[in-house]
Design a protein around this motif. Structure first.
Motif, short mmCIF file in Angstrom:
data_model
loop_
_atom_site.label_atom_id
_atom_site.label_comp_id
_atom_site.label_asym_id
_atom_site.label_seq_id
_atom_site.Cartn_x
_atom_site.Cartn_y
_atom_site.Cartn_z
N GLN A 136 2.75 0.59 -16.04
CA GLN A 136 1.60 1.31 -15.50
C GLN A 136 1.71 2.82 -15.78
N ASN A 179 6.25 4.58 -9.48
CA ASN A 179 6.79 3.69 -10.49
C ASN A 179 5.81 3.66 -11.67
N LYS A 189 9.78 -12.75 -10.65
CA LYS A 189 8.33 -12.89 -10.78
C LYS A 189 7.95 -14.31 -11.24
N LEU A 203 0.81 -1.23 0.00
CA LEU A 203 0.00 0.00 0.00
C LEU A 203 0.84 1.28 0.00
N ASN A 204 2.13 1.16 0.32
CA ASN A 204 3.00 2.33 0.18
C ASN A 204 3.53 2.48 -1.26
N LEU A 207 0.19 -7.10 -3.95
CA LEU A 207 0.82 -6.22 -4.93
C LEU A 207 2.22 -5.79 -4.52
N THR A 212 -0.03 -9.77 -8.49
CA THR A 212 0.34 -9.05 -9.71
C THR A 212 1.74 -9.43 -10.15
N SER A 213 1.80 -9.99 -11.35
CA SER A 213 3.08 -10.30 -11.98
C SER A 213 3.34 -9.26 -13.08
N LEU A 255 0.91 -7.57 -15.48
CA LEU A 255 0.67 -6.17 -15.88
C LEU A 255 1.75 -5.69 -16.82
N GLY A 256 1.37 -4.75 -17.66
CA GLY A 256 2.36 -4.01 -18.44
C GLY A 256 2.77 -2.76 -17.67
N ARG A 261 4.11 -4.10 7.32
CA ARG A 261 5.32 -4.93 7.50
C ARG A 261 6.06 -4.63 8.79
N THR A 313 2.87 2.17 -5.72
CA THR A 313 2.24 2.99 -6.77
C THR A 313 0.84 2.49 -7.14
N VAL A 314 0.71 1.19 -7.32
CA VAL A 314 -0.55 0.64 -7.84
C VAL A 314 -1.55 0.35 -6.72
N ALA A 315 -1.05 -0.21 -5.61
CA ALA A 315 -1.96 -0.66 -4.54
C ALA A 315 -2.88 0.45 -4.00
N1 NAP Z 1 4.34 -0.04 -11.80
C1 NAP Z 1 4.45 -0.75 -12.92
O1 NAP Z 1 4.67 -0.20 -14.02
C2 NAP Z 1 4.29 -2.26 -12.88
C3 NAP Z 1 4.39 -2.98 -14.08
C4 NAP Z 1 4.22 -4.36 -14.07
C5 NAP Z 1 3.96 -5.01 -12.89
N2 NAP Z 1 3.90 -4.30 -11.73
C6 NAP Z 1 3.65 -5.04 -10.49
O2 NAP Z 1 2.57 -4.43 -9.79
C7 NAP Z 1 2.79 -4.50 -8.37
C8 NAP Z 1 2.73 -3.12 -7.79
O3 NAP Z 1 3.74 -2.34 -8.42
P1 NAP Z 1 4.11 -0.88 -7.90
O4 NAP Z 1 4.60 -0.15 -9.09
O5 NAP Z 1 3.02 -0.34 -7.08
O6 NAP Z 1 5.35 -1.22 -6.98
P2 NAP Z 1 6.15 -0.18 -6.07
O7 NAP Z 1 5.67 1.20 -6.27
O8 NAP Z 1 7.60 -0.48 -6.29
O9 NAP Z 1 5.71 -0.62 -4.59
C9 NAP Z 1 5.97 -1.88 -4.13
C10 NAP Z 1 5.61 -1.97 -2.65
O10 NAP Z 1 6.04 -3.26 -2.22
C11 NAP Z 1 6.42 -3.17 -0.85
N3 NAP Z 1 7.82 -3.64 -0.77
C12 NAP Z 1 8.91 -3.05 -1.28
N4 NAP Z 1 10.01 -3.78 -1.02
C13 NAP Z 1 9.59 -4.86 -0.34
C14 NAP Z 1 10.25 -5.97 0.23
N5 NAP Z 1 11.56 -6.14 0.14
N6 NAP Z 1 9.52 -6.88 0.87
C15 NAP Z 1 8.18 -6.74 0.97
N7 NAP Z 1 7.49 -5.68 0.47
C16 NAP Z 1 8.20 -4.76 -0.18
C17 NAP Z 1 6.29 -1.71 -0.41
O11 NAP Z 1 4.99 -1.53 0.14
P3 NAP Z 1 4.69 -1.54 1.72
O12 NAP Z 1 5.72 -0.69 2.35
O13 NAP Z 1 3.29 -1.01 1.82
O14 NAP Z 1 4.78 -2.98 2.18
C18 NAP Z 1 6.35 -0.98 -1.74
O15 NAP Z 1 5.75 0.26 -1.70
C19 NAP Z 1 4.14 -5.18 -8.20
O16 NAP Z 1 3.92 -6.56 -8.00
C20 NAP Z 1 4.83 -4.98 -9.53
O17 NAP Z 1 5.77 -5.99 -9.81
C21 NAP Z 1 4.05 -2.94 -11.70
#
Ligand code: NAP
Length: 249
Positions: free
Chosen positions: A136, A144, A114, A9-10, A59, A84-85, A133-134, A33, A12-14
């Motif tokens: 975002q 992100n 992944k 939840l901290n 996520l 989400t992969s 996902l592609g 966490r 980008t997508v969640a």
């Molecule tokens: N953004 C994109 O373009 C994109 C594209 C394809 C797939 N995805 C997938 O979509 C999902 C969400 O992506 P996002 O862009 O929102 O990711 P993000 O902004 O990088 O956020 C990921 C979150 O995961 C948690 N986290 C980070 N490091 C961690 C660790 N070592 N252990 C456990 N938790 C950890 C943190 O949340 P907390 O502090 O709240 O735990 C962090 O804010 C991910 O699975 C990503 O692979 C994203």
């Protein structure tokens, strides 16, 4: 009121996903966490059981053992589980577009991680949903997302280079959130591809032109042919609005 346990939840997508569920009347429980270390199964079980969620969206980044543990737990409780992969489970050779049954070929760390998560989840919970996902696209720069990439390129180079031969898998985050919501409500196990570019087939150059106009961003976008890749993710079970349609509403 139904309770959604959501991780990341901290990120980008969640937050966008959580907000949508909230608007649909769900109660949101964020995996904290600092209270429950995902690698500590005793803490994780206590946290999970305290809230007794009706569905889980995973996520966050984090280990494959966490993804697998959540898979096992949701299987025991018979509740929907969505992970989400990413399109990055595929390398750019052999080329796409990619159906869900295509072999995963990632040779970079993130895609390989992944793949391990996907495998761990299927091992523990064949009733899970995995949504690839592609790239975002947010409403603004930050976090992100593709707009942040553009913002950074403009800051560093005063221009953005964009290939006319790259057809990225991508979707607006709010559209991704809608599809995730539909999947949880429907709860049909399996692998899904969430991509708004499947039929429209915009090149990265065309996509950035559209976003530039939509946001009146004043980017200087230089076309190139340097990167050639059809990354589109195909899936005939879900209908994802195109980028153009998504930007209109
Ligand atoms: N953004 C994109 O373009 C994109 C594209 C394809 C797939 N995805 C997938 O979509 C999902 C969400 O992506 P996002 O862009 O929102 O990711 P993000 O902004 O990088 O956020 C990921 C979150 O995961 C948690 N986290 C980070 N490091 C961690 C660790 N070592 N252990 C456990 N938790 C950890 C943190 O949340 P907390 O502090 O709240 O735990 C962090 O804010 C991910 O699975 C990503 O692979 C994203």
């Amino acid at each position: 009121m139904k309770r959604l346990l959501i991780t990341g939840l901290n990120g980008t997508v969640a937050p966008v996903v959580a907000n949508l569920f909230k608007n649909k009347g769900w109660d949101i429980i964020a995996w904290d966490r600092s209270l429950a270390d995902p690698e500590n199964t005793t803490q994780s079980a206590a946290f999970f059981d305290q809230y007794s969620p009706d569905a889980v969206c995973h996520l966050a980044m984090g280990s494959e053992s966490w993804a697998g543990w959540l898979a096992e737990k949701t299987k025991q409780k018979s509740i929907p589980y969505l992970f989400t992969s990413t399109a990055m489970v595929f390398a750019n050779k052999p080329n796409g577009p990619f159906t869900i049954d295509r072999d995963r070929t990632a040779n970079e760390q993130y895609g390989q991680y992944k793949i391990r998560c996907e495998d761990r989840i299927w091992q523990h919970n064949p009733d899970a949903m995995i949504a690839r996902l592609g790239w975002q696209i947010g409403e603004t720069a930050g976090g992100n997302n593709m707009l942040e990439h553009c913002h950074q390129q403009m800051q560093q180079n005063n221009a953005i280079e964009a290939s006319t031969r790259w057809f990225p898998a991508c979707s607006l985050i709010r559209v991704t959130a809608q599809i995730i919501y539909q999947l949880i409500e429907r709860n049909e196990p399996g692998l899904y591809h969430i991509d708004s570019n499947t039929e429209e087939k915009l090149s990265f150059y065309e996509l950035l032109q559209k976003l530039n106009q939509h946001h009146n961003a004043q980017w200087l976008i230089n076309s190139s042919e340097a990167f050639e890749y059809d990354q589109r993710l195909l899936d005939n079970r879900i209908k994802v609005p195109s980028i153009s349609a998504s930007l209109e509403c």
